[in-house]
Write an enzyme that holds these catalytic residues in place. Structure first.
Site, PDB file in Angstrom:
ATOM      1  N   VAL A  19      11.140  -7.147  10.019  1.00 13.14           N
ATOM      2  CA  VAL A  19      12.426  -6.161   9.861  1.00 13.14           C
ATOM      3  C   VAL A  19      11.958  -5.045  11.178  1.00 13.14           C
ATOM      4  CG1 VAL A  19      13.820  -4.305   8.854  1.00 13.14           C
ATOM      5  CG2 VAL A  19      12.767  -6.369   7.471  1.00 13.14           C
ATOM      6  N   HIS A  35       9.309  -3.532   3.470  1.00 12.93           N
ATOM      7  CA  HIS A  35       8.847  -3.840   2.083  1.00 12.93           C
ATOM      8  C   HIS A  35      10.013  -4.202   0.963  1.00 12.93           C
ATOM      9  CE1 HIS A  35       5.752  -0.994   3.446  1.00 12.93           C
ATOM     10  NE2 HIS A  35       5.005  -2.031   3.131  1.00 12.93           N
ATOM     11  N   MET A  65       0.878  -1.166  -0.018  1.00 13.08           N
ATOM     12  CA  MET A  65      -0.003   0.113  -0.031  1.00 13.08           C
ATOM     13  C   MET A  65       0.873   1.170   0.001  1.00 13.08           C
ATOM     14  SD  MET A  65      -3.466  -0.866   2.069  1.00 13.08           S
ATOM     15  CE  MET A  65      -2.935  -0.589   3.816  1.00 13.08           C
ATOM     16  N   GLY A  88       4.845  -9.876   4.098  1.00  8.45           N
ATOM     17  CA  GLY A  88       5.558 -10.029   5.467  1.00  8.45           C
ATOM     18  C   GLY A  88       4.797 -10.855   6.514  1.00  8.45           C
ATOM     19  N   LEU A  91       6.621   2.985   1.573  1.00  8.30           N
ATOM     20  CA  LEU A  91       7.546   1.749   1.678  1.00  8.30           C
ATOM     21  C   LEU A  91       8.662   2.052   2.687  1.00  8.30           C
ATOM     22  CD1 LEU A  91       7.568   0.653  -1.923  1.00  8.30           C
ATOM     23  CD2 LEU A  91       5.787   0.090  -0.242  1.00  8.30           C
TER      24      LEU A  91
HETATM   25  O1  PAF Z   1      -0.145  -5.641   3.460  1.00  8.75           O
HETATM   26  C1  PAF Z   1      -0.564  -4.854   2.780  1.00  8.75           C
HETATM   27  O2  PAF Z   1       0.013  -3.932   2.538  1.00  8.75           O
HETATM   28  C2  PAF Z   1      -1.950  -5.111   2.095  1.00  8.75           C
HETATM   29  O3  PAF Z   1      -2.674  -5.606   3.291  1.00  8.75           O
HETATM   30  C3  PAF Z   1      -1.894  -5.673   0.916  1.00  8.75           C
HETATM   31  C4  PAF Z   1      -1.511  -7.068   1.060  1.00  8.75           C
HETATM   32  C5  PAF Z   1      -1.120  -4.864   0.021  1.00  8.75           C
HETATM   33  C6  PAF Z   1      -3.379  -5.631   0.252  1.00  8.75           C
HETATM   34  O4  PAF Z   1      -3.779  -4.343   0.247  1.00  8.75           O
END
Ligand code: PAF
Length: 280
Positions: A179, A38, A31, A150, A34
């Site tokens: 992390v 990520h 989402m 994650g 980052l």
């Molecule tokens: O973990 C996340 O950032 C969200 O739940 C995802 C998997 C990108 C779905 O929107």
């Protein structure tokens, strides 16, 4: 150079071309906003695939009415640079309109019963329906061979594994380790909501998880481990949703039963809801 794609046809053409060349495609859905957690998933996906796609989409259907959808941090330039540094090949940027062509209200939904109904499912009703709905769509769009999620969102990973098994997506799911900041706080986009008086207290969650693990391994009954964990968090000023010890499938273990465990916490510090866990 990372390639940013905003049209589904262009994404499909790129992935088709890679597959024609016999390349394996990895995928990391996000989402945005980052951080190192990520980027570690992009590097993990790289170990399983020849090319990596990452998506940035703040998914409206997984936020409750009083949650932080509108204020969720959006940092597109930093995200693009960071993904490129981590070795991502394509950044997929769907719009809300392209993700939900009939609108959010009329969107077909994907619901995974059982594992999505406990813990987060009890405290964030509908959250995992939104996650499963958008992840299914992302899987159809990207058609990856492998996708990385994650372990900080431990329950989400369990829900996605069940989704993939049940709907028979031909996708290998890999989990990336949590992390942490130097003081133990699990990295999260929501950490930046913490005020200056709250941030130093936030690593208490990790310390409490370590104490819960030690107590459980020493044979303390589970109810006592969980009550102690909750009390320690409350004493540090947290509003606790849960502090529990579970089997890896999130079911409740009996006292004395051998096997792997995970301690999970969800707690609020002021307006910020934090989750974390520890496998043992
Ligand atoms: O973990 C996340 O950032 C969200 O739940 C995802 C998997 C990108 C779905 O929107």
């Amino acid at each position: 150079m990372i390639e940013t794609i905003t049209e589904l046809d262009a994404l499909r053409a790129r992935v088709r071309e890679w597959k024609r060349q016999g390349l394996r495609v990895g995928f990391v859905p996000t989402m945005g906003n980052l951080h190192a957690g990520h980027y570690s998933l992009v590097m993990l996906a790289r170990q399983y695939a020849d090319r990596v796609v990452s998506s940035v989409f703040v998914n409206p259907t997984q936020f409750g009415p009083n949650e932080d959808f509108t204020r969720y941090p959006r940092t597109p330039d930093a995200d693009t640079a960071g993904l490129e540094g981590a070795g991502c090949d394509v950044l997929w940027l769907p719009t809300v309109e392209s993700m939900y062509p009939f609108g959010v209200e009329l969107a077909s939904k994907v619901r995974v019963p059982g594992v999505s109904q406990v813990l987060e499912g009890e405290h964030r009703p509908g959250h995992f329906d939104g996650v499963c709905t958008v992840v299914s769509r992302l899987f159809h769009q990207v058609q990856p061979d492998v996708a990385a999620f994650g372990k900080k969102d431990y329950q989400q990973l369990a829900v996605i594994r069940q989704l993939v098994a049940d709907l028979q997506f031909p996708i290998e799911i890999v989990g990336g380790g949590i992390v942490r900041e130097a003081d133990g706080l699990a990295m999260s986009s929501r950490n930046q909501y913490l005020g200056p008086d709250e941030r130093p207290r936030a690593p208490t969650i990790h310390r409490v998880l370590l104490a819960m693990r030690d107590a459980a391994l020493a044979g303390t009954p589970r109810a006592q481990v969980e009550a102690q964990g909750s009390r320690q968090l409350q004493d540090a000023g947290f509003d606790v949703d849960y502090a529990v010890v579970r089997r890896p499938d999130l079911s409740e273990p009996a006292d004395g039963e051998p096997g792997p465990r995970v301690a999970l916490v969800a707690a609020r510090l002021g307006r910020t809801r934090l989750i974390d866990n520890l496998e043992f």
